[in-house]
Design an enzyme around this catalytic site. Sequence first.
Site, mmCIF file in Angstrom:
data_model
loop_
_atom_site.group_PDB
_atom_site.id
_atom_site.type_symbol
_atom_site.label_atom_id
_atom_site.label_comp_id
_atom_site.label_asym_id
_atom_site.label_seq_id
_atom_site.Cartn_x
_atom_site.Cartn_y
_atom_site.Cartn_z
ATOM 1 N N HIS A 75 -7.647 -6.519 14.037
ATOM 2 C CA HIS A 75 -9.035 -6.044 14.090
ATOM 3 C C HIS A 75 -9.434 -5.514 12.717
ATOM 4 C CE1 HIS A 75 -12.668 -3.871 15.170
ATOM 5 N NE2 HIS A 75 -12.129 -2.759 14.719
ATOM 6 N N ASP A 104 -29.991 -20.742 -9.703
ATOM 7 C CA ASP A 104 -28.824 -20.795 -8.812
ATOM 8 C C ASP A 104 -27.797 -19.824 -9.358
ATOM 9 O OD1 ASP A 104 -26.664 -21.594 -7.078
ATOM 10 O OD2 ASP A 104 -27.729 -23.478 -6.771
ATOM 11 N N TRP A 140 -3.555 -2.421 9.341
ATOM 12 C CA TRP A 140 -4.197 -3.251 8.309
ATOM 13 C C TRP A 140 -3.748 -2.853 6.918
ATOM 14 C CZ3 TRP A 140 -7.863 -2.294 4.326
ATOM 15 C CH2 TRP A 140 -8.274 -0.965 4.205
ATOM 16 N N SER A 167 -10.723 -15.748 -3.292
ATOM 17 C CA SER A 167 -12.118 -16.030 -2.960
ATOM 18 C C SER A 167 -13.036 -14.914 -3.461
ATOM 19 C CB SER A 167 -12.247 -16.197 -1.446
ATOM 20 O OG SER A 167 -13.568 -15.984 -1.043
ATOM 21 N N SER A 168 -12.645 -13.662 -3.186
ATOM 22 C CA SER A 168 -13.488 -12.544 -3.604
ATOM 23 C C SER A 168 -13.620 -12.487 -5.112
ATOM 24 C CB SER A 168 -12.886 -11.218 -3.149
ATOM 25 O OG SER A 168 -12.841 -11.163 -1.771
ATOM 26 N N HIS A 251 -9.125 2.538 -1.878
ATOM 27 C CA HIS A 251 -10.322 3.349 -1.920
ATOM 28 C C HIS A 251 -11.476 2.644 -2.609
ATOM 29 C CE1 HIS A 251 -12.805 6.664 -1.020
ATOM 30 N NE2 HIS A 251 -13.342 6.437 -2.195
ATOM 31 N N GLU A 253 -11.952 -0.324 -2.557
ATOM 32 C CA GLU A 253 -12.337 -1.314 -1.548
ATOM 33 C C GLU A 253 -13.381 -0.756 -0.579
ATOM 34 O OE1 GLU A 253 -11.956 -4.399 -0.812
ATOM 35 O OE2 GLU A 253 -12.489 -4.439 1.311
ATOM 36 N N TYR A 255 -15.591 1.336 -1.188
ATOM 37 C CA TYR A 255 -16.876 1.345 -1.886
ATOM 38 C C TYR A 255 -17.397 -0.057 -2.115
ATOM 39 C CZ TYR A 255 -16.943 6.239 -1.891
ATOM 40 O OH TYR A 255 -16.989 7.519 -1.431
ATOM 41 N N SER A 266 -31.742 0.314 -0.165
ATOM 42 C CA SER A 266 -32.675 0.686 -1.228
ATOM 43 C C SER A 266 -33.781 -0.347 -1.414
ATOM 44 C CB SER A 266 -31.929 0.861 -2.555
ATOM 45 O OG SER A 266 -30.914 1.813 -2.412
ATOM 46 N N HIS A 300 -6.191 10.739 -1.458
ATOM 47 C CA HIS A 300 -6.657 11.476 -0.280
ATOM 48 C C HIS A 300 -6.247 10.760 1.015
ATOM 49 C CE1 HIS A 300 -10.814 9.333 -0.724
ATOM 50 N NE2 HIS A 300 -10.057 8.630 0.093
ATOM 51 N N HIS A 301 -5.734 9.556 0.889
ATOM 52 C CA HIS A 301 -5.173 8.892 2.062
ATOM 53 C C HIS A 301 -3.712 9.258 2.253
ATOM 54 C CE1 HIS A 301 -8.678 6.253 2.611
ATOM 55 N NE2 HIS A 301 -8.747 6.279 1.295
ATOM 56 N N THR A 326 -23.138 10.442 -3.953
ATOM 57 C CA THR A 326 -23.510 9.910 -2.639
ATOM 58 C C THR A 326 -24.676 10.718 -2.074
ATOM 59 O OG1 THR A 326 -21.174 9.422 -2.344
ATOM 60 C CG2 THR A 326 -22.578 9.128 -0.434
ATOM 61 N N LYS A 329 -27.974 9.811 -3.548
ATOM 62 C CA LYS A 329 -28.577 8.629 -2.942
ATOM 63 C C LYS A 329 -29.292 8.972 -1.648
ATOM 64 C CE LYS A 329 -25.856 4.934 -4.770
ATOM 65 N NZ LYS A 329 -27.021 4.072 -4.969
ATOM 66 N N ARG A 448 -4.078 7.978 16.361
ATOM 67 C CA ARG A 448 -4.639 6.627 16.345
ATOM 68 C C ARG A 448 -3.509 5.609 16.483
ATOM 69 N NH1 ARG A 448 -5.908 5.512 9.871
ATOM 70 N NH2 ARG A 448 -6.588 3.494 10.618
HETATM 71 C C1 HEM Z 1 -18.462 11.033 1.086
HETATM 72 C C2 HEM Z 1 -17.649 10.065 0.928
HETATM 73 C C3 HEM Z 1 -16.270 9.929 1.564
HETATM 74 C C4 HEM Z 1 -15.238 10.811 1.606
HETATM 75 C C5 HEM Z 1 -15.213 12.205 1.036
HETATM 76 C C6 HEM Z 1 -14.152 10.168 2.320
HETATM 77 C C7 HEM Z 1 -12.903 10.726 2.560
HETATM 78 C C8 HEM Z 1 -11.895 10.124 3.272
HETATM 79 C C9 HEM Z 1 -10.583 10.669 3.475
HETATM 80 C C10 HEM Z 1 -10.101 12.009 2.951
HETATM 81 C C11 HEM Z 1 -9.869 9.787 4.215
HETATM 82 C C12 HEM Z 1 -8.409 9.904 4.639
HETATM 83 C C13 HEM Z 1 -8.282 10.359 6.035
HETATM 84 C C14 HEM Z 1 -6.858 10.282 6.510
HETATM 85 O O1 HEM Z 1 -6.298 9.167 6.589
HETATM 86 O O2 HEM Z 1 -6.307 11.338 6.817
HETATM 87 C C15 HEM Z 1 -10.727 8.677 4.495
HETATM 88 C C16 HEM Z 1 -10.345 7.564 5.224
HETATM 89 C C17 HEM Z 1 -11.095 6.410 5.282
HETATM 90 N N1 HEM Z 1 -12.347 6.217 4.747
HETATM 91 FE FE1 HEM Z 1 -13.470 7.616 3.838
HETATM 92 N N2 HEM Z 1 -14.546 8.926 2.698
HETATM 93 C C18 HEM Z 1 -15.828 8.740 2.245
HETATM 94 C C19 HEM Z 1 -16.583 7.608 2.399
HETATM 95 C C20 HEM Z 1 -16.143 6.434 2.933
HETATM 96 C C21 HEM Z 1 -16.876 5.194 2.905
HETATM 97 C C22 HEM Z 1 -18.241 5.006 2.288
HETATM 98 C C23 HEM Z 1 -16.101 4.279 3.522
HETATM 99 C C24 HEM Z 1 -16.340 2.804 3.770
HETATM 100 C C25 HEM Z 1 -17.456 2.214 3.807
HETATM 101 C C26 HEM Z 1 -14.888 4.936 3.945
HETATM 102 C C27 HEM Z 1 -13.873 4.312 4.618
HETATM 103 C C28 HEM Z 1 -12.707 4.914 4.986
HETATM 104 C C29 HEM Z 1 -11.660 4.239 5.702
HETATM 105 C C30 HEM Z 1 -11.657 2.772 6.148
HETATM 106 C C31 HEM Z 1 -10.646 5.184 5.903
HETATM 107 C C32 HEM Z 1 -9.355 5.015 6.699
HETATM 108 C C33 HEM Z 1 -8.362 4.151 6.078
HETATM 109 C C34 HEM Z 1 -7.156 4.023 6.973
HETATM 110 O O3 HEM Z 1 -6.302 4.927 6.974
HETATM 111 O O4 HEM Z 1 -7.055 3.018 7.691
HETATM 112 N N3 HEM Z 1 -14.952 6.245 3.572
HETATM 113 N N4 HEM Z 1 -11.962 8.894 3.899
HETATM 114 CU CU LIG Z 2 -10.564 6.722 0.405
#
Ligand code: HEM
Ligand SMILES: [Cu+2]
Lengths: 524, 175
Positions: A75, A104, A140, A167-168, A251, A253, A255, A266, A300-301, A326, A329, A448
Amino acid sequence: MEATHAQDHGHGHPTGLMRWITTTNHKDIGTLYLWFAFIMLLAGGCLALLIRAELFQPGMQVVTPEFFNQLTTLHGLIMVFGAIMPAMVGFANWQVPMMIGAPDMAFPRMNNWSFWLLPVAAIMLVSSFFVPGGASAGGWTMYPPLFLQGGISNDMTIFAVHILGISSIMGAINIVTTILNMRAPGMTMMKMPLFVWTWLITAYLLIAVMPVLAGTVTMLLTDRHFGTNFFNAAGGGDPVMFQHIFWFFGHPEVYIMILPAFGIVSQVIPAFARKPLFGYASMVYATGSIAILSFIVWAHHMFTTGMPTSAQLFFMYATMLIAVPTGVKVFNWVATMWRGSMTFETPMLFAIGFVCLFTIGGFTGLVLAITPVDIQLQDTYYVVAHFHYVLVSGSLYAIFAGVYFWLPKWTGRMYDEKLGKLHFWLSTIFFNILFFPMHFLGLAGMPRRIPDYALQFADFNALATIGAFGFGLSQLILLVVVLKCIKSGAKAADHTWEGADSLEWTHLSSPPPYHSFVTPPVVK
Amino acid sequence: MADAQQQNSTVLKKLIIVTVLMFGFGFLLVPFYKKICEVTGISKDKIAVSNTQMDPARWVSIEFDANVGKNLPWKFEPLTAHLRVHPGEFKQVMYRVVNTTNRTMVGQAIPSYGPARAGSFFQKIECFCFTQQTLKPGEEKIMPVQFVVQNDLPKDVHTITLSYTFYEQVKADAS
Ligand code: HEM
Ligand SMILES: [Cu+2]
């Protein structure tokens, strides 16, 4: 000019299926990307519904635990690499040339390749369910040591990621070159529509981090088969290092998935507020700073991997710093709407839904950025809630907004406004029923990626599952809207939305000619 | 037109170079992280694993002794007769046993301690005395004893004698 002109009238133009396989036209390729993304959205959605069906009640009812793990893994991979990213590239293909007045993309043939690699990778991913041992099941994020063990499907996943990466990268190179070199006379950088800006920066991010992902999975592959020990602890390797390298990609990614969404929103909000975008220059700089900062927050992950305190503090503050641009914006979008003469057609509804719900996701991100809090919440449903608020009500909502916004331009026909609004309201209601309870589940400690749970989580999980089926079924409305629009929509005006001011609205018919801007427009 | 194509391929070349460099950079991160861990001292092999249970100020002598029961003509001896250890310190010594007869025999070693009260402070983690030993005619075995002398060993005990006696084991299933 002569040569292009001749081509225009289709001497030896393949038709039918061959037209789509051999096409080098940015509009065709954009369409292909968007349909591909939609099919992947439905495929990934089916996996998600299976996950939610299992989680409807405590205990094991629908799937085995092994298969459950395969579901969560695929998924994630399918939605990230198959749905969101290709949809954004689809928008870039359709819109970037039209918005900057180019005929083009810079490399049409490479463009064809970028697209046609995707189905290959998708087939590889999906068919890995049917090999002995089933699909990849380590999440994933492909963490070792799990990913180093396991069967042939892990190799298929690695190979698929390689192909998707290539591709990307090709797509990104195409987009950068198009934007840098092919703007119409007078289209200076600071006159470019914000969507073009966000894609320029996204494309640079892609070129910077997709090769790192490719390198990481290559190391996994050689650890698995060629005796290296990058991540294999038994051979002196370090599994935690995988996380560092993966999130150095990971990370940026996230963004990559959200910046083009910022771009779409926008474009949409000023059009329906009938005011120019508030703080255009600050939007450009905010996008740039987000991109740069996204390289220094990856850990932070990894707050629970036992990093030294000083490193934890650094990554905590750096992550919080990203919230500043952010926030800029979000304020600019709100300020654009402020005292505008707003109307609420479907694209605007999705854009406003984006602003409200994405911001909730941003806030939960900030909560997770606080190290001591994250140590509690890591790997709970709170994280799941966070990233679905930013990805579904963020990236996906922006994609929906963009589809409704540009559908009249692309097809020359209006979509059914009533059905569009129904799509928005059902999606939004069910989305919140689906994901809002996950905040509470996470705070209460539900982990999870686990197929079963303790009894006290039962009610919220049942609620989330109801939301999931409602949300999933609501997406079929989009399919109906699009098909109806293509087949029998009323004729759309060239300048469908009078508040929109970019070139595709002001200079081109709806639908635009197959080859637009063969002679570049002059931008004053 | 040709000029524009020229410009495009220049950008293409540059971006491909960046791509290749970033691919290499991914691999470069490996030594890079190792170096950072080394410099900042968070490398896993720098974290010395130390035994906080050990009392380095105190010494205890251990004498190893070996006997065989009357009906068991085996040769049995410690490879180390004497050892000085700290309380809390993990040690391993070996015993050797040989079946000098021409039939297969089963024996079991029974430990005893001098002074007897030291026995409850002598913690055996692994010992050949935990199980029966079966030896074929002429067979030789080297067998380990792993032990820790506990910290709360009474202060007046300076020497512990560990004495094993092997007895013939009448086949368990025969009884
Ligand atoms: C204000 C902006 C953001 C902050 C401060 C933030 C912060 C964080 C933090 C600290 C985690 C880690 C959580 C953990 O695993 O314990 C996390 C996970 C995640 N964030 Fe964000 N995030 C932000 C914006 C975004 C945006 C814009 C996206 C995607 C469009 C995003 C997608 C994700 C994803 C996919 C994960 C989980 C990854 C995984 O463990 O599978 N985040 N974020
Ligand atoms: Cu992140």
